[in-house]
Design a protein around this motif. Structure first.
Motif, PDB file in Angstrom:
ATOM      1  N   ARG A 179       0.795  -1.315   0.005  1.00  0.00           N
ATOM      2  CA  ARG A 179      -0.126   0.053   0.153  1.00  0.00           C
ATOM      3  C   ARG A 179       0.802   1.175   0.068  1.00  0.00           C
ATOM      4  N   ASN A 237       0.642   1.683  -3.767  1.00  0.00           N
ATOM      5  CA  ASN A 237      -0.638   2.051  -3.473  1.00  0.00           C
ATOM      6  C   ASN A 237      -1.580   0.685  -3.968  1.00  0.00           C
ATOM      7  N   ALA A 280      -6.052   2.308   3.296  1.00  0.00           N
ATOM      8  CA  ALA A 280      -5.124   3.172   3.228  1.00  0.00           C
ATOM      9  C   ALA A 280      -4.887   4.258   4.488  1.00  0.00           C
ATOM     10  N   LYS A 294       0.642   5.653   4.896  1.00  0.00           N
ATOM     11  CA  LYS A 294       1.773   6.596   4.392  1.00  0.00           C
ATOM     12  C   LYS A 294       2.341   7.380   5.695  1.00  0.00           C
TER      13      LYS A 294
END
Length: 213
Positions: free
Chosen positions: A29, A33, A157, A161
């Protein structure tokens, strides 16, 4: 040490935790992604390299993922060697994976001989309806062990990040601060193709962050 033109930093980060907590999907991810609902167990070791900019410098994170199953424990020493960051992952819907965190931390401490930026990650926070570990429990463990903490979802998600970037920035901070006074530490990091610049202090140290869905 003079800064060379095109200087870049390469940091090794390991993802550890029990099997099926979502380590590989967290990496895919973040790096691509992508999420594979039917991903198979990782066999051996895989890694992805991601780049980000910190203070105008290119920082590359080489993120390593390996199997959580006991039968692959033989890769331990090589897997941890040179790591300066770690994500310790559990599944919020399976308490047994949370109970294993201390063992993973002990192993990390045993095989790491440098300052390691560590984050506790409660993955699969999209499974709130079958949650088996509370956010408060995750925070409490992180606080007691001096870890960053974040709940994530590789599926949708959430915070993925952010989690990786906090670890990468903390590694940069660690390397840029007092460790630069140690010639042996410089030499050790040079082996991992990390270049350093004296006096490159990061004034805004990433604070401990606590987030969830």
């Amino acid at each position: 040490m003079e800064e060379e033109e095109g200087e870049e930093y390469l940091f090794k980060i390991v993802i550890i935790g029990d099997s099926a907590v979502g380590k590989s999907n967290l990496l895919s991810r973040y790096a691509r992604n992508e999420f594979n609902l039917h991903s198979k167990a990782t066999i051996g070791v895989e890694f992805q390299t991601q780049s980000m900019d910190i203070n105008g410098k290119e920082v590359k994170a080489q993120i390593w993922d390996t199997a959580g199953q006991e039968r692959f424990r033989a890769v331990t020493s090589a897997y941890y060697r040179g790591a300066v960051g770690a994500l310790i992952v559990y599944d919020i819907s399976r308490r047994t994976t949370f109970e294993s965190v201390q063992r993973w931390l002990d192993e990390l401490n045993t095989h790491s001989d440098t300052t390691v930026a560590r984050m506790l990650v409660g993955n699969k926070c999209d499974l709130e309806n079958i949650r088996d570990v509370t956010v408060e429990e995750g925070k409490a463990l992180a606080e007691s062990e001096g870890l960053f903490f974040m709940e994530t979802s590789a599926l949708d998600a959430t915070n993925v990040k952010t989690a990786f970037e906090i670890v990468i920035k903390e590694i940069y901070n660690n390397v840029s601060r007092k460790v630069l006074n140690s010639e042996s530490y410089k030499a050790e990091l040079s082996v991992n193709r990390v270049t350093l610049k004296d006096g490159d202090d990061e004034s805004n140290q990433t604070s401990r962050k606590y987030s969830c869905c």
